[in-house]
Design a protein around this motif. Sequence first.
Motif, short mmCIF file in Angstrom:
data_model
loop_
_atom_site.label_atom_id
_atom_site.label_comp_id
_atom_site.label_asym_id
_atom_site.label_seq_id
_atom_site.Cartn_x
_atom_site.Cartn_y
_atom_site.Cartn_z
N HIS A 217 -11.38 -3.20 13.91
CA HIS A 217 -10.73 -3.73 12.72
C HIS A 217 -11.69 -4.61 11.92
N LEU A 218 -12.47 -5.43 12.58
CA LEU A 218 -13.44 -6.27 11.88
C LEU A 218 -14.48 -5.42 11.15
N HIS A 219 -14.95 -4.37 11.82
CA HIS A 219 -15.99 -3.54 11.22
C HIS A 219 -15.46 -2.75 10.03
N SER A 220 -14.16 -2.52 9.94
CA SER A 220 -13.60 -1.78 8.81
C SER A 220 -13.52 -2.61 7.54
N ILE A 221 -13.71 -3.93 7.62
CA ILE A 221 -13.67 -4.82 6.47
C ILE A 221 -15.10 -5.08 6.02
N ALA A 222 -15.44 -4.67 4.79
CA ALA A 222 -16.84 -4.70 4.34
C ALA A 222 -17.42 -6.11 4.35
N GLU A 223 -16.67 -7.11 3.86
CA GLU A 223 -17.20 -8.48 3.80
C GLU A 223 -17.48 -9.02 5.19
N ILE A 224 -16.65 -8.67 6.14
CA ILE A 224 -16.81 -9.22 7.49
C ILE A 224 -17.96 -8.54 8.22
N ARG A 225 -18.06 -7.22 8.11
CA ARG A 225 -19.11 -6.53 8.87
C ARG A 225 -20.51 -6.85 8.35
N ARG A 226 -20.63 -7.40 7.12
CA ARG A 226 -21.93 -7.81 6.60
C ARG A 226 -22.19 -9.30 6.80
N SER A 227 -21.24 -10.01 7.36
CA SER A 227 -21.39 -11.46 7.50
C SER A 227 -22.31 -11.79 8.67
N PRO A 228 -23.07 -12.90 8.58
CA PRO A 228 -23.94 -13.30 9.70
C PRO A 228 -23.15 -13.57 10.98
N GLU A 229 -21.93 -14.09 10.86
CA GLU A 229 -21.14 -14.39 12.05
C GLU A 229 -20.86 -13.13 12.86
N PHE A 230 -20.49 -12.07 12.17
CA PHE A 230 -20.18 -10.81 12.86
C PHE A 230 -21.44 -10.16 13.43
N LEU A 231 -22.51 -10.12 12.63
CA LEU A 231 -23.73 -9.45 13.08
C LEU A 231 -24.39 -10.18 14.23
N GLU A 232 -24.47 -11.50 14.14
CA GLU A 232 -25.15 -12.25 15.19
C GLU A 232 -24.37 -12.25 16.50
N PHE A 233 -23.09 -11.96 16.43
CA PHE A 233 -22.32 -11.81 17.67
C PHE A 233 -22.90 -10.70 18.54
N PHE A 234 -23.49 -9.70 17.91
CA PHE A 234 -23.98 -8.54 18.66
C PHE A 234 -25.41 -8.71 19.14
N PHE A 235 -26.33 -9.18 18.28
CA PHE A 235 -27.74 -9.12 18.68
C PHE A 235 -28.44 -10.47 18.75
N LEU A 236 -27.81 -11.57 18.37
CA LEU A 236 -28.53 -12.85 18.41
C LEU A 236 -28.86 -13.25 19.84
N GLN A 237 -27.97 -13.03 20.76
CA GLN A 237 -28.26 -13.37 22.16
C GLN A 237 -29.44 -12.58 22.70
N ASP A 238 -29.52 -11.30 22.34
CA ASP A 238 -30.66 -10.49 22.80
C ASP A 238 -31.97 -10.96 22.17
N LEU A 239 -31.93 -11.35 20.89
CA LEU A 239 -33.15 -11.84 20.25
C LEU A 239 -33.65 -13.11 20.92
N ARG A 240 -32.74 -14.01 21.23
CA ARG A 240 -33.15 -15.25 21.89
C ARG A 240 -33.71 -14.98 23.28
N ALA A 241 -33.05 -14.10 24.01
CA ALA A 241 -33.53 -13.79 25.36
C ALA A 241 -34.89 -13.09 25.31
N ALA A 242 -35.07 -12.16 24.37
CA ALA A 242 -36.35 -11.47 24.25
C ALA A 242 -37.46 -12.41 23.83
N GLN A 243 -37.18 -13.32 22.93
CA GLN A 243 -38.18 -14.30 22.51
C GLN A 243 -38.59 -15.19 23.68
N ARG A 244 -37.62 -15.60 24.45
CA ARG A 244 -37.92 -16.45 25.60
C ARG A 244 -38.77 -15.71 26.64
#
Length: 367
Positions: A217-244
Amino acid sequence: MAARILHRLRLVLGGDGREPREPRGREAEDCPESSELEDDTEGLSTRLSGTLSFSGPEEEQEEEEEEEEGAGEELAEPPQPSGASAGAEDGGRVGPAAERAGGRLLTRQLQELWRRSWGSLAPQRLLFEVTSASVVSERSSKYVLYTIYLIRSGQFDKAPAAIARRYSDFERLNRRLRGRFGCDMAGVAFPRKRLRRNFTAETIAKRSRAFEQFLSHLHSIAEIRRSPEFLEFFFLQDLRAAQRLTCTGMYREALSTWANAYRLQDRLGVCGSGRFLLTLAGLAVCHQELDQLSEAHGCCEQALQLLEAQGSHPLLGPFLQAHVHLAWKVGKDKRRSEARLQDLREAGPPLQQQPTLKECLIKEPLD
């Protein structure tokens, strides 16, 4: 003689009752079979009436072509006439050559229509599927860890993009999105928190389906699926772990984490963001440290293609330097990158003062 007698008997029995006249001249006597031939011809014409064809070979070929064209008209409707062809249709029948040309045109139109329909199919949907859920017990807490796959509909992913999140991660995302997109989030359902029976198989199964519907449902809403909050939910943890992991020199473990972050951003359609360039930098550094030079060179080339339209970027100089070095190592063309480096040298500070790609990767803040 027998033919003559038979002929006389037929005339007598015919009803006129008169004696047949003797044929005059020797012509009748010389050709006594003429009457028999005439009778045979009449009988043959009567039996085969309507089935004989007296046309020549050319006329038969034209008739066969007309029959084939008539059958084609029953199977498919020809294109609408225009210009000269319309005038020919009004004035008379279109010739076979013109009809065959129209058939070829119709075939090309159908092929072009098929190619267009094949390239303009319905857009691919991104599916969120909870593939497993495990109960994790730590020193002071116990929670359920849900593994979610991001899948493009209609495709098979050899290396799927996956994340592992717990209920508190979903709850934090829900809270942040409702604070920013109150109206859009009004119709989005979220599973309530329970005080008891959180670890039963029934509760875990219901929450798994609820989380799938929540993300879809979130991904079906254009404003939400482009928001940093939605995107970082998926890959921000991996970026931090990979950087570390990269900072501590664990390049092999870091490489798999960078690769998963790459796939996640690719599925979500954010391959032109700054996070994606940082991911390419991490992949290039880890591949280079593991002596996988061709893969590292490919990552630099992809990053430079994304930076082609940008006049200046903090990662442009480091990527150019790394690309020139790797191209020399693997024997690829490096003249374009050298020319761009020369332009940067003339326009800005000396390249010796710029950090390397690895230094940029380590220093990049991931808040």
